[in-house]
Design a protein around this motif. Structure first.
Motif, PDB file in Angstrom:
ATOM      1  N   VAL A 100      11.135   0.145 -26.896  1.00 16.56           N
ATOM      2  CA  VAL A 100      11.666  -1.295 -26.033  1.00 16.56           C
ATOM      3  C   VAL A 100      12.810  -2.029 -25.544  1.00 16.56           C
ATOM      4  CG1 VAL A 100      11.478  -3.987 -26.678  1.00 16.56           C
ATOM      5  CG2 VAL A 100       9.528  -2.403 -27.456  1.00 16.56           C
ATOM      6  N   ASP A 101      14.224  -1.449 -26.359  1.00 14.76           N
ATOM      7  CA  ASP A 101      15.068  -1.689 -25.894  1.00 14.76           C
ATOM      8  C   ASP A 101      15.676  -0.769 -24.190  1.00 14.76           C
ATOM      9  OD1 ASP A 101      15.659  -3.240 -27.537  1.00 14.76           O
ATOM     10  OD2 ASP A 101      16.598  -1.838 -29.472  1.00 14.76           O
ATOM     11  N   ASN A 102      14.903   0.946 -24.921  1.00 10.97           N
ATOM     12  CA  ASN A 102      15.473   1.780 -24.272  1.00 10.97           C
ATOM     13  C   ASN A 102      14.608   1.508 -22.653  1.00 10.97           C
ATOM     14  OD1 ASN A 102      16.987   3.525 -25.680  1.00 10.97           O
ATOM     15  ND2 ASN A 102      14.879   4.829 -26.189  1.00 10.97           N
ATOM     16  N   VAL A 103      13.669   0.767 -22.302  1.00 13.36           N
ATOM     17  CA  VAL A 103      12.822   0.477 -21.580  1.00 13.36           C
ATOM     18  C   VAL A 103      13.556  -1.012 -20.817  1.00 13.36           C
ATOM     19  CG1 VAL A 103      10.629  -1.201 -20.485  1.00 13.36           C
ATOM     20  CG2 VAL A 103      10.730   0.878 -21.657  1.00 13.36           C
ATOM     21  N   ARG A 104      14.084  -2.111 -21.941  1.00 11.83           N
ATOM     22  CA  ARG A 104      15.116  -3.114 -21.327  1.00 11.83           C
ATOM     23  C   ARG A 104      16.377  -2.292 -20.654  1.00 11.83           C
ATOM     24  NH1 ARG A 104      13.360  -8.028 -23.210  1.00 11.83           N
ATOM     25  NH2 ARG A 104      12.174  -8.510 -25.190  1.00 11.83           N
ATOM     26  N   ALA A 105      16.852  -1.197 -21.159  1.00 13.16           N
ATOM     27  CA  ALA A 105      18.174  -0.869 -20.677  1.00 13.16           C
ATOM     28  C   ALA A 105      17.833  -0.366 -19.619  1.00 13.16           C
ATOM     29  CB  ALA A 105      18.729   0.202 -21.679  1.00 13.16           C
ATOM     30  N   SER A 106      17.047   0.414 -18.916  1.00  7.91           N
ATOM     31  CA  SER A 106      16.181   1.204 -18.027  1.00  7.91           C
ATOM     32  C   SER A 106      16.367  -0.439 -16.891  1.00  7.91           C
ATOM     33  CB  SER A 106      14.469   1.219 -17.800  1.00  7.91           C
ATOM     34  OG  SER A 106      15.187   2.778 -18.388  1.00  7.91           O
ATOM     35  N   ILE A 107      15.438  -0.973 -16.848  1.00  4.06           N
ATOM     36  CA  ILE A 107      15.577  -2.152 -16.150  1.00  4.06           C
ATOM     37  C   ILE A 107      16.764  -2.940 -15.450  1.00  4.06           C
ATOM     38  CG2 ILE A 107      14.087  -4.995 -16.233  1.00  4.06           C
ATOM     39  CD1 ILE A 107      12.067  -4.015 -17.771  1.00  4.06           C
ATOM     40  N   ARG A 108      17.610  -2.984 -17.220  1.00  7.04           N
ATOM     41  CA  ARG A 108      19.246  -3.572 -16.146  1.00  7.04           C
ATOM     42  C   ARG A 108      19.392  -2.671 -15.491  1.00  7.04           C
ATOM     43  NH1 ARG A 108      19.146  -5.250 -21.931  1.00  7.04           N
ATOM     44  NH2 ARG A 108      20.358  -2.981 -21.970  1.00  7.04           N
ATOM     45  N   ASN A 109      19.224  -1.262 -15.721  1.00  7.84           N
ATOM     46  CA  ASN A 109      20.386  -0.396 -15.065  1.00  7.84           C
ATOM     47  C   ASN A 109      19.402  -0.093 -13.073  1.00  7.84           C
ATOM     48  OD1 ASN A 109      22.416   0.382 -16.603  1.00  7.84           O
ATOM     49  ND2 ASN A 109      21.471   1.831 -17.340  1.00  7.84           N
ATOM     50  N   GLY A 110      18.253  -0.828 -12.994  1.00  6.85           N
ATOM     51  CA  GLY A 110      17.700  -1.105 -11.834  1.00  6.85           C
ATOM     52  C   GLY A 110      16.547  -0.648 -11.169  1.00  6.85           C
ATOM     53  N   ASP A 111      15.967   0.023 -12.075  1.00  8.04           N
ATOM     54  CA  ASP A 111      14.767   0.596 -12.211  1.00  8.04           C
ATOM     55  C   ASP A 111      13.844  -0.794 -12.524  1.00  8.04           C
ATOM     56  OD1 ASP A 111      13.004   2.410 -12.594  1.00  8.04           O
ATOM     57  OD2 ASP A 111      13.192   3.076 -14.576  1.00  8.04           O
ATOM     58  N   THR A 113      10.375   0.364 -12.123  1.00  7.67           N
ATOM     59  CA  THR A 113       9.238   1.538 -12.669  1.00  7.67           C
ATOM     60  C   THR A 113       9.859   2.422 -14.002  1.00  7.67           C
ATOM     61  OG1 THR A 113       9.213   3.196 -11.172  1.00  7.67           O
ATOM     62  CG2 THR A 113       7.765   0.482 -11.040  1.00  7.67           C
ATOM     63  N   PRO A 114      10.294   1.591 -14.822  1.00  9.29           N
ATOM     64  CA  PRO A 114      11.408   2.716 -16.264  1.00  9.29           C
ATOM     65  C   PRO A 114       9.663   3.229 -16.676  1.00  9.29           C
ATOM     66  CG  PRO A 114      10.400   0.002 -16.999  1.00  9.29           C
ATOM     67  CD  PRO A 114      10.845   0.231 -15.863  1.00  9.29           C
ATOM     68  N   ASP A 115      10.316   3.555 -17.682  1.00 11.51           N
ATOM     69  CA  ASP A 115       8.865   5.134 -17.861  1.00 11.51           C
ATOM     70  C   ASP A 115       8.501   3.876 -19.266  1.00 11.51           C
ATOM     71  OD1 ASP A 115       7.142   6.804 -19.332  1.00 11.51           O
ATOM     72  OD2 ASP A 115       9.132   8.197 -20.301  1.00 11.51           O
ATOM     73  N   ILE A 116       7.486   3.995 -19.403  1.00 12.55           N
ATOM     74  CA  ILE A 116       7.180   2.866 -21.287  1.00 12.55           C
ATOM     75  C   ILE A 116       6.314   4.307 -21.971  1.00 12.55           C
ATOM     76  CG2 ILE A 116       6.859   1.166 -20.077  1.00 12.55           C
ATOM     77  CD1 ILE A 116       4.585   0.716 -19.349  1.00 12.55           C
ATOM     78  N   SER A 117       6.242   5.242 -20.802  1.00 14.64           N
ATOM     79  CA  SER A 117       5.397   6.043 -22.416  1.00 14.64           C
ATOM     80  C   SER A 117       5.988   6.700 -23.781  1.00 14.64           C
ATOM     81  CB  SER A 117       4.859   7.559 -21.638  1.00 14.64           C
ATOM     82  OG  SER A 117       6.921   8.679 -21.734  1.00 14.64           O
ATOM     83  N   PRO A 118       7.490   6.063 -24.048  1.00 14.78           N
ATOM     84  CA  PRO A 118       7.860   6.005 -25.195  1.00 14.78           C
ATOM     85  C   PRO A 118       6.906   4.811 -26.339  1.00 14.78           C
ATOM     86  CG  PRO A 118       9.870   7.093 -24.551  1.00 14.78           C
ATOM     87  CD  PRO A 118       8.539   6.526 -23.644  1.00 14.78           C
ATOM     88  N   VAL A 119       7.759   3.813 -25.306  1.00 14.06           N
ATOM     89  CA  VAL A 119       6.394   2.840 -25.671  1.00 14.06           C
ATOM     90  C   VAL A 119       5.266   2.510 -26.563  1.00 14.06           C
ATOM     91  CG1 VAL A 119       6.089   0.176 -25.315  1.00 14.06           C
ATOM     92  CG2 VAL A 119       8.087   0.975 -24.924  1.00 14.06           C
ATOM     93  N   THR A 120       4.202   3.292 -25.525  1.00 15.54           N
ATOM     94  CA  THR A 120       3.089   3.395 -25.489  1.00 15.54           C
ATOM     95  C   THR A 120       2.848   4.467 -26.612  1.00 15.54           C
ATOM     96  OG1 THR A 120       2.491   3.219 -23.211  1.00 15.54           O
ATOM     97  CG2 THR A 120       0.784   4.565 -24.898  1.00 15.54           C
ATOM     98  N   ASP A 121       3.548   5.580 -26.975  1.00 11.50           N
ATOM     99  CA  ASP A 121       3.008   6.685 -28.418  1.00 11.50           C
ATOM    100  C   ASP A 121       4.125   5.804 -29.431  1.00 11.50           C
ATOM    101  OD1 ASP A 121       3.078   8.297 -26.055  1.00 11.50           O
ATOM    102  OD2 ASP A 121       4.661   9.132 -25.944  1.00 11.50           O
ATOM    103  N   ALA A 122       5.077   4.929 -29.000  1.00  9.33           N
ATOM    104  CA  ALA A 122       4.988   4.461 -30.755  1.00  9.33           C
ATOM    105  C   ALA A 122       4.868   3.237 -30.791  1.00  9.33           C
ATOM    106  CB  ALA A 122       7.355   3.891 -30.293  1.00  9.33           C
ATOM    107  N   ALA A 123       3.584   2.700 -30.013  1.00  9.11           N
ATOM    108  CA  ALA A 123       2.872   1.563 -30.693  1.00  9.11           C
ATOM    109  C   ALA A 123       1.620   2.352 -30.608  1.00  9.11           C
ATOM    110  CB  ALA A 123       1.975   0.944 -29.147  1.00  9.11           C
ATOM    111  N   GLY A 124       1.220   3.970 -30.906  1.00  7.89           N
ATOM    112  CA  GLY A 124       0.227   4.309 -31.137  1.00  7.89           C
ATOM    113  C   GLY A 124       0.482   4.444 -32.713  1.00  7.89           C
ATOM    114  N   GLU A 125       1.452   5.328 -32.835  1.00  7.18           N
ATOM    115  CA  GLU A 125       2.050   5.890 -34.394  1.00  7.18           C
ATOM    116  C   GLU A 125       1.737   4.536 -35.188  1.00  7.18           C
ATOM    117  OE1 GLU A 125       2.989   8.202 -37.522  1.00  7.18           O
ATOM    118  OE2 GLU A 125       2.151   8.321 -35.021  1.00  7.18           O
ATOM    119  N   LEU A 126       2.137   3.203 -34.923  1.00 13.98           N
ATOM    120  CA  LEU A 126       1.894   2.227 -35.445  1.00 13.98           C
ATOM    121  C   LEU A 126       0.833   1.722 -35.746  1.00 13.98           C
ATOM    122  CD1 LEU A 126       3.648  -0.779 -36.797  1.00 13.98           C
ATOM    123  CD2 LEU A 126       3.554  -2.184 -34.464  1.00 13.98           C
TER     124      LEU A 126
END
Length: 132
Positions: A100-111, A113-126
């Motif tokens: 989630v922090d990485n997605v926020r950083a991507s958004i702050r950097n102007g992205d 449409t950030p890549d949220i696949s790590p969020v999806t993968d981590a949520a699946g693991e949880l």
């Protein structure tokens, strides 16, 4: 007198057995409650991840949806972290928090449409570690 002593010993033994059984059941119920809390919170996080996916798709129309979805995931991560002391769940929560922090950083950097696949993968693991 011996019979009286045996009755008292039997009564004490029965009381101790009842206390031990009650303590065991209470502990077992607490573990079940924690597991259910984990599953319910993981389910809420899965819903938030779905919202995040939709927010990324609609970012051009409403960029605030991204932040709202990420905030929802953060809140649920806080809830699940408070309700469990399981090492696997803690690791999954930490991994999802980093994603989630990485997605926020991507958004702050102007992205937009950030890549949220790590969020999806981590949520699946949880979800996997929370499933009893």
């Amino acid at each position: 007198m011996a019979a009286s002593r045996r009755r008292r010993t039997a009564a004490v033994a029965a009381t101790l057995a009842a206390v031990a059984l009650t303590a065991g059941l209470t502990t077992g119920c607490a573990a079940v409650d924690k597991a259910l809390d984990c599953v319910q919170t993981a389910d809420a996080i899965a819903d938030s991840v779905t919202d995040l996916q939709q927010a990324v798709e609609n970012a051009a129309n409403d960029p605030t949806q991204l932040d709202e979805s990420l905030d929802s995931i953060d809140k649920n991560l806080g809830d699940i972290g408070d309700k469990t002391d399981n090492a696997d769940v803690d690791k999954a929560v930490n991994d999802l928090d980093k994603a989630v922090d990485n997605v926020r950083a991507s958004i702050r950097n102007g992205d937009e449409t950030p890549d949220i696949s790590p969020v999806t993968d981590a949520a699946g693991e949880l979800t996997k570690v929370c499933t009893p």
